[in-house]
Design a protein around this motif. Structure first.
Motif, mmCIF file in Angstrom:
data_model
loop_
_atom_site.group_PDB
_atom_site.id
_atom_site.type_symbol
_atom_site.label_atom_id
_atom_site.label_comp_id
_atom_site.label_asym_id
_atom_site.label_seq_id
_atom_site.Cartn_x
_atom_site.Cartn_y
_atom_site.Cartn_z
ATOM 1 N N LEU A 165 3.216 43.302 13.714
ATOM 2 C CA LEU A 165 1.824 42.867 13.564
ATOM 3 C C LEU A 165 1.319 42.196 14.838
ATOM 4 O O LEU A 165 0.238 42.536 15.352
ATOM 5 N N ILE A 166 2.098 41.254 15.365
ATOM 6 C CA ILE A 166 1.652 40.478 16.537
ATOM 7 C C ILE A 166 1.536 41.366 17.773
ATOM 8 O O ILE A 166 0.517 41.353 18.471
ATOM 9 N N ILE A 167 2.600 42.143 18.047
ATOM 10 C CA ILE A 167 2.582 42.981 19.255
ATOM 11 C C ILE A 167 1.492 44.046 19.160
ATOM 12 O O ILE A 167 0.764 44.303 20.126
ATOM 13 N N GLY A 168 1.356 44.678 17.983
ATOM 14 C CA GLY A 168 0.316 45.696 17.815
ATOM 15 C C GLY A 168 -1.073 45.109 17.990
ATOM 16 O O GLY A 168 -1.925 45.697 18.673
ATOM 17 N N PHE A 169 -1.314 43.958 17.384
ATOM 18 C CA PHE A 169 -2.631 43.314 17.467
ATOM 19 C C PHE A 169 -2.950 42.911 18.908
ATOM 20 O O PHE A 169 -4.040 43.209 19.420
ATOM 21 N N MET A 170 -2.004 42.241 19.564
ATOM 22 C CA MET A 170 -2.252 41.750 20.920
ATOM 23 C C MET A 170 -2.391 42.906 21.920
ATOM 24 O O MET A 170 -3.225 42.846 22.823
ATOM 25 N N SER A 171 -1.573 43.945 21.763
ATOM 26 C CA SER A 171 -1.663 45.098 22.675
ATOM 27 C C SER A 171 -3.008 45.788 22.530
ATOM 28 O O SER A 171 -3.635 46.178 23.525
ATOM 29 N N SER A 172 -3.463 45.952 21.284
ATOM 30 C CA SER A 172 -4.757 46.582 21.040
ATOM 31 C C SER A 172 -5.890 45.724 21.591
ATOM 32 O O SER A 172 -6.840 46.237 22.206
ATOM 33 N N VAL B 117 10.748 46.528 24.503
ATOM 34 C CA VAL B 117 10.048 47.029 23.317
ATOM 35 C C VAL B 117 8.579 46.625 23.345
ATOM 36 O O VAL B 117 7.697 47.413 22.979
ATOM 37 N N THR B 118 8.295 45.412 23.784
ATOM 38 C CA THR B 118 6.902 44.957 23.887
ATOM 39 C C THR B 118 6.116 45.837 24.853
ATOM 40 O O THR B 118 4.986 46.250 24.557
ATOM 41 N N ILE B 119 6.716 46.151 25.994
ATOM 42 C CA ILE B 119 6.055 47.021 26.976
ATOM 43 C C ILE B 119 5.860 48.419 26.405
ATOM 44 O O ILE B 119 4.797 49.036 26.586
ATOM 45 N N LEU B 120 6.862 48.924 25.689
ATOM 46 C CA LEU B 120 6.781 50.266 25.105
ATOM 47 C C LEU B 120 5.645 50.347 24.078
ATOM 48 O O LEU B 120 4.826 51.277 24.112
#
Length: 298
Positions: free
Chosen positions: A275-282, A185-188
């Motif tokens: 929140l965390i995954i979206g922020f870090m990916s961006s 999911v993190t990769i996606l």
């Protein structure tokens, strides 16, 4: 003749199509939530199984009422006996009650041809789930057998060992799947945000050329990514809640495995994860485009 002026909407920094991103993140978080619900219900089922563990304590014959009361108080004081509210889960079964139960189950009255009741008075102790491991149960059995007035202690040892072994195996398998699912999911989500930001790469370079600092360029993207993660978490939680209510309505037995506190914690975790995954990916994607040369942007 008046000339029509066509107004072209300028592209703002950080303004990229977010419906696809929110949908993708919501779907990914919903899958995590489903697996989280599976873990919660599996854990609740495990607790229910452990809560049903009982030990039959058979007593010496011809004990007085005073001795029986003293034995019950002794058993209730044991730290491994389960409690329901303020009541210790200890119940007395007389040999007469045992004979009636045997007659109801088998339809055979053994007292007719034996001429006597060979059964013994007994106490049934429900064991606290925290003491349900096989070594602890063996230790509890030995402890009870040392009590004066106790003839024998029995419990279904092979079944308990099988249950504990299977619960451990299932827990390890579910934990491994949870870690793999979280990674996928993190990769996606990371790839979804990278694709969304790909259309903004030239705008990022233009801002660099006019003197925009890294913080100034990153801020609108990070703010939007944070809000996308939060909104996606709430959407996933709402879908999860609706699915739960439907499942509980259709399969009433699932109500026994319901744990609202852990479910609400799971829903809060979905918002935080989004929140965390979206922020870090961006953040990672923008940093990448800030470092690329003009030729590498094409």
């Amino acid at each position: 003749m008046a000339t029509k002026v066509k107004h072209i909407k300028k592209k703002k920094l950080g303004n990229y199509p977010h419906t696809m991103v929110v949908f993708s993140i919501s779907l990914a978080l919903f899958v995590i939530g489903l697996f989280g619900l599976l873990l919660i219900h599996a854990g609740k089922l495990s607790d229910k199984v452990k809560e049903s563990i009982e030990m039959q304590v058979y007593l010496d014959r011809n004990l007085t009422e005073v001795q029986l009361v003293r034995l019950q108080k002794t058993f209730e004081a044991k730290g491994y006996v389960a409690y329901q509210g303020s009541n210790a889960q200890v119940r007395f079964i007389s040999k007469e009650d045992g004979a009636k139960a045997f007659l109801e189950e088998t339809g055979e009255d053994f007292m007719e041809f034996l001429g006597d009741n060979p059964l013994r008075d007994a106490y049934v102790l429900r064991i606290d789930p925290e003491h349900s491991s096989s070594p602890e149960l063996k230790s509890i059995k030995l402890d009870l057998e040392e009590v004066n007035g106790v003839y024998e202690v029995q419990y279904v040892e092979s079944l308990i060992e099988s249950i504990n072994s299977n619960i451990q195996k299932i827990s390890l398998v579910l934990l491994a799947f949870a870690l793999i699912l979280l990674l996928v999911v993190t990769i996606l989500i990371n790839n979804t945000i990278k694709l969304a930001l790909y259309s903004q790469r030239f705008l990022i370079r233009s801002m660099q050329l006019v003197g925009g600092t890294s913080f100034f360029i990153q801020r609108p993207f990070l703010n939007r990514a944070a809000w996308q993660g939060i909104v996606s978490g709430f959407i996933a939680s709402a879908l999860l809640f609706a699915l739960m209510q439907y499942a509980y309505h259709e399969v009433t037995e699932l109500q026994l495995l319901r744990d609202d506190e852990q479910t609400y914690i799971l829903m809060g975790a979905l918002v935080v994860i989004g929140l965390i995954i979206g922020f870090m990916s961006s953040y990672r994607a923008i940093r990448k485009y800030l470092r690329l040369s003009l030729d590498e942007l094409y």
